[in-house]
Design a protein around this motif. Structure first.
Motif, short mmCIF file in Angstrom:
data_model
loop_
_atom_site.label_atom_id
_atom_site.label_comp_id
_atom_site.label_asym_id
_atom_site.label_seq_id
_atom_site.Cartn_x
_atom_site.Cartn_y
_atom_site.Cartn_z
N SER A 34 -25.14 44.94 0.61
CA SER A 34 -26.49 44.40 0.66
C SER A 34 -26.72 43.41 -0.48
N LYS A 35 -26.26 43.75 -1.67
CA LYS A 35 -26.39 42.86 -2.81
C LYS A 35 -25.57 41.58 -2.61
N ASP A 38 -27.44 39.39 -0.28
CA ASP A 38 -28.53 38.72 -1.00
C ASP A 38 -28.02 37.50 -1.76
N GLN A 39 -26.89 37.64 -2.43
CA GLN A 39 -26.32 36.52 -3.19
C GLN A 39 -25.93 35.37 -2.26
N ASN A 42 -29.06 33.62 -1.07
CA ASN A 42 -29.58 32.75 -2.13
C ASN A 42 -28.76 31.47 -2.23
#
Length: 65
Positions: A34-35, A38-39, A42
């Motif tokens: 999930s992280k 997100d990266q 972005n």
């Protein structure tokens, strides 16, 4: 570059969903994915924003001529 980010986004999203279903949504691997997603989101957004600004600047220059 945008194309490769989109491919990574899709792969990571699929892995995250699979991990969430198999291991649970609070699983360490699911959260890691999930992280990472997100990266990548972005990075994709920044790339598109940068391209949009360049296009806008080109259009302004054309209008001034």
């Amino acid at each position: 570059m945008t194309e490769s980010i989109l491919k990574k986004l899709e792969k990571t999203r699929e892995k995250m969903i699979r991990s969430g279903i198999e291991n649970g949504f609070s699983n360490v691997e699911t959260i890691r994915l999930s992280k990472k997603l997100d990266q990548l989101l972005n990075a994709y957004q920044m790339q598109n924003n940068h391209d949009t600004k360049k296009e806008y600047a080109r259009n302004i220059e054309l209008i001034k001529q």
